[in-house]
Design a protein around this motif. Structure first.
Motif, mmCIF file in Angstrom:
data_model
loop_
_atom_site.group_PDB
_atom_site.id
_atom_site.type_symbol
_atom_site.label_atom_id
_atom_site.label_comp_id
_atom_site.label_asym_id
_atom_site.label_seq_id
_atom_site.Cartn_x
_atom_site.Cartn_y
_atom_site.Cartn_z
ATOM 1 N N TRP A 73 0.837 -1.203 0.000
ATOM 2 C CA TRP A 73 0.000 0.000 0.000
ATOM 3 C C TRP A 73 0.873 1.255 0.000
ATOM 4 N N LYS A 74 1.901 1.209 0.854
ATOM 5 C CA LYS A 74 2.793 2.352 1.012
ATOM 6 C C LYS A 74 4.233 1.888 0.834
ATOM 7 N N SER A 75 5.152 2.821 0.860
ATOM 8 C CA SER A 75 6.566 2.473 0.731
ATOM 9 C C SER A 75 7.045 1.749 1.986
ATOM 10 N N GLY A 76 8.141 1.012 1.854
ATOM 11 C CA GLY A 76 8.753 0.396 3.025
ATOM 12 C C GLY A 76 8.192 -0.951 3.439
ATOM 13 N N VAL A 77 7.558 -1.671 2.497
ATOM 14 C CA VAL A 77 7.086 -3.030 2.776
ATOM 15 C C VAL A 77 8.184 -4.011 2.391
ATOM 16 N N VAL A 78 8.604 -4.804 3.342
ATOM 17 C CA VAL A 78 9.741 -5.706 3.125
ATOM 18 C C VAL A 78 9.356 -6.944 2.344
ATOM 19 N N SER A 79 8.251 -7.581 2.742
ATOM 20 C CA SER A 79 7.875 -8.861 2.149
ATOM 21 C C SER A 79 6.363 -8.942 2.028
ATOM 22 N N SER A 80 5.872 -9.192 0.814
ATOM 23 C CA SER A 80 4.432 -9.200 0.584
ATOM 24 C C SER A 80 3.805 -10.571 0.801
ATOM 25 N N LEU A 81 4.567 -11.635 0.584
ATOM 26 C CA LEU A 81 4.054 -12.998 0.746
ATOM 27 C C LEU A 81 4.799 -13.680 1.887
ATOM 28 N N ASN A 82 4.049 -14.093 2.916
ATOM 29 C CA ASN A 82 4.677 -14.603 4.128
ATOM 30 C C ASN A 82 3.829 -15.708 4.740
ATOM 31 N N SER A 120 3.559 -7.394 -4.921
ATOM 32 C CA SER A 120 2.485 -6.953 -4.020
ATOM 33 C C SER A 120 1.279 -7.867 -4.146
ATOM 34 N N VAL A 121 0.955 -8.539 -3.052
ATOM 35 C CA VAL A 121 -0.112 -9.543 -3.038
ATOM 36 C C VAL A 121 -1.189 -9.147 -2.038
ATOM 37 N N PHE A 122 -2.448 -9.270 -2.453
ATOM 38 C CA PHE A 122 -3.576 -9.034 -1.563
ATOM 39 C C PHE A 122 -4.142 -10.357 -1.048
ATOM 40 N N ARG A 123 -4.514 -11.251 -1.958
ATOM 41 C CA ARG A 123 -5.088 -12.522 -1.539
ATOM 42 C C ARG A 123 -4.392 -13.686 -2.228
ATOM 43 N N VAL A 126 -4.955 -21.664 -1.577
ATOM 44 C CA VAL A 126 -4.333 -22.984 -1.523
ATOM 45 C C VAL A 126 -5.287 -23.974 -2.176
ATOM 46 N N ASP A 127 -4.816 -24.720 -3.190
ATOM 47 C CA ASP A 127 -5.720 -25.640 -3.877
ATOM 48 C C ASP A 127 -5.598 -27.069 -3.340
ATOM 49 N N ALA A 128 -6.384 -27.973 -3.908
ATOM 50 C CA ALA A 128 -6.440 -29.358 -3.442
ATOM 51 C C ALA A 128 -5.209 -30.156 -3.845
ATOM 52 N N CYS A 129 -4.331 -29.559 -4.636
ATOM 53 C CA CYS A 129 -3.134 -30.249 -5.125
ATOM 54 C C CYS A 129 -1.861 -29.729 -4.456
ATOM 55 N N ASP A 130 -2.009 -29.158 -3.264
ATOM 56 C CA ASP A 130 -0.877 -28.642 -2.493
ATOM 57 C C ASP A 130 -0.095 -27.578 -3.259
ATOM 58 N N ARG A 131 -0.849 -26.677 -3.869
ATOM 59 C CA ARG A 131 -0.222 -25.554 -4.571
ATOM 60 C C ARG A 131 -0.755 -24.242 -4.010
ATOM 61 N N LEU A 132 0.121 -23.263 -3.966
ATOM 62 C CA LEU A 132 -0.259 -21.916 -3.543
ATOM 63 C C LEU A 132 -0.370 -21.037 -4.787
ATOM 64 N N TRP A 133 -1.559 -20.481 -4.987
ATOM 65 C CA TRP A 133 -1.806 -19.580 -6.114
ATOM 66 C C TRP A 133 -1.781 -18.146 -5.595
ATOM 67 N N VAL A 134 -0.934 -17.344 -6.204
ATOM 68 C CA VAL A 134 -0.709 -15.970 -5.762
ATOM 69 C C VAL A 134 -1.088 -15.016 -6.888
ATOM 70 N N MET A 135 -1.945 -14.049 -6.596
ATOM 71 C CA MET A 135 -2.248 -13.004 -7.567
ATOM 72 C C MET A 135 -1.377 -11.803 -7.241
ATOM 73 N N ASP A 136 -0.291 -11.633 -8.005
ATOM 74 C CA ASP A 136 0.656 -10.544 -7.779
ATOM 75 C C ASP A 136 0.251 -9.351 -8.636
ATOM 76 N N ILE A 154 -0.165 -14.317 -12.297
ATOM 77 C CA ILE A 154 -0.501 -15.443 -11.430
ATOM 78 C C ILE A 154 0.789 -16.202 -11.165
ATOM 79 N N VAL A 155 1.105 -16.403 -9.889
ATOM 80 C CA VAL A 155 2.334 -17.105 -9.514
ATOM 81 C C VAL A 155 1.930 -18.351 -8.727
ATOM 82 N N ILE A 156 2.434 -19.511 -9.146
ATOM 83 C CA ILE A 156 2.040 -20.781 -8.541
ATOM 84 C C ILE A 156 3.255 -21.463 -7.925
#
Length: 409
Positions: A73-82, A120-123, A126-136, A154-156
């Motif tokens: 949202w603002k400057s100074g964000v170290v890590s968006s996905l954690n 930068s990720v908002f939401r 996690v799917d049924a195949c043990d994958r994390l789907w990231v909307m960057d 989309i980052v998987i």
């Protein structure tokens, strides 16, 4: 830590009246697991890390990991996905995923350092195949000096190996001038993992993008119901009045129907109405008559005044659609076997102090609902007090939550 204790006591008092969630995590300000103490000191000195600008927003659970996103949202964000450890301390620092290096992107960067970099990720999902789907979103310093470091993608990730599986950039034809992509849900079962479909709402451009993993292709779906509701654009949270025009944002998928397709429930953020459509239409949208398909989108009903919702999730075990209630500081629900009326959309719990601005929720495969609250309006329009507990994550079993309510089967 005293603030956490107060919250726990208050939650205990409320539980005498109704089922309420347990506080699992809470932070006045978030910090991260750094590679070294000197790295943190250097980041603060150079203003690459401004603790007060790091606001948790989205979450999802996989085994012992609870993923927590921190958009730029603002400057100074170290890590968006954690993530945090489920059985760890309530105020533990966030662990960057898949690494700090992959998340450490400067706000003024002209491109991402590597294909696995996260901007930068908002939401996430996690799917049924043990994958994390990231909307960057690819956008840094959104409220300051916006910088589109890279296009929306989309980052998987493979959660068993923590390795990047695939990155897909949305096409120019998927986007409009005011497009903003902040959510993603995934339609797949573990017997056909390669045939996954992702649905991404465009809250600024009023559409939904469909992505096929097998085809590695995407297409845009348009409809009037994806737009915001003009009379539902005003919000009031913690005495702060604001006006948003966010369109379609909350998406949720039912269990598969007899034809193998699911129902997608959806609503605009600035709306009190709920709609639905079959995923059969979404998957085959490029091959159908758009005029005929218009009527396949259905209005379910209206929840009533002041019931705008940011996030929703359909619990297959109870057939209940859960959703946040940002104006009402709580969570609502609807049993999909009943008519969609205000009476069948009860407010399950509400407290302005405990649940100020419930932003995201998910139900995991154990039937536990996870809720993240973050006081976002204060963060955007005023400021947060670092002496207070500002970001909280709660959990509760869905069957306990709906017991004795109109949502119970």
């Amino acid at each position: 830590m005293r603030a956490i204790s107060v919250i726990v006591v208050l939650a205990g008092v409320l539980s005498c009246r109704a089922a309420t969630p347990d506080l699992r995590f809470g932070w006045n300000e978030v910090d991260y697991v750094w590679d070294s103490p000197t790295q943190r000191e250097s980041a603060i000195k150079s203003r690459h890390f401004l603790p007060e600008h790091n606001l948790p927003l989205g979450l999802a659970r996989w085994k012992n990991k609870l993923f927590v996103t921190v958009p730029r949202w603002k400057s100074g964000v170290v890590s968006s996905l954690n993530y945090v450890d489920i059985d760890g301390a309530k105020d533990q620092p966030l662990k960057p995923y898949p690494s700090l290096k992959d998340n450490y992107v400067e706000d003024t960067a002209k491109e991402i350092p590597s294909n696995s970099s996260i901007v930068s990720v908002f939401r996430v999902f996690v799917d049924a195949c043990d994958r994390l789907w990231v909307m960057d979103s690819g956008l840094a310093d959104i409220l300051g000096s916006p910088n589109q470091i890279t296009g929306p993608s989309i980052v998987i990730f493979d959660l068993n190996t923590d390795k990047l599986l695939h990155r897909y950039y949305l096409k120019v034809t998927d986007m409009k001038e005011d497009s903003f992509f902040a959510n993603i849900i995934v339609d797949v079962d573990n017997a056909t993992c390669d045939n996954a479909f992702a649905y991404i709402p465009d809250l600024g451009g009023y559409g939904v993008v469909v992505y096929s993993l097998k085809q590695d292709d995407s297409w845009r779906v348009s409809h009037h119901y994806f737009h915001f509701e003009p009379l539902a654009g005003s919000f009031n949270v913690s005495g702060i009045e604001f006006h948003w025009t966010d369109g379609v944002f909350g998406l949720a998928l039912s269990e598969p129907r007899e034809n193998g397709y699911r129902t997608m429930f959806f609503h605009a953020f600035a709306s009190t109405k709920e709609f639905c459509v079959s995923t059969e239409l979404l998957r085959n949208y490029t091959h159908i008559d758009k005029n005929e398909a218009f009527h396949d989108f259905k209005l379910l009903g209206d929840r009533g005044e002041g019931t705008q919702a940011s996030a929703s999730f359909y619990d297959i075990s109870t057939n209940v659609l859960f959703y946040t209630q940002v104006n009402r500081d709580g969570i609502g629900c609807w049993n999909s076997n009943k008519p969609y009326t205000p009476e069948n959309n009860p407010l399950l719990f509400s407290d302005a102090e405990l649940y100020e601005f419930p932003n995201d929720l998910k139900v995991d495969d154990e039937g536990t609902l996870w809720l993240l609250t973050d006081k976002l309006p204060r963060f955007v329009y005023r400021s947060l007090d670092s002496n207070e507990l500002n970001y909280m994550i709660y959990s509760i079993k869905t069957k306990d939550l709906i017991k004795g309510t109109p949502c119970e089967n």
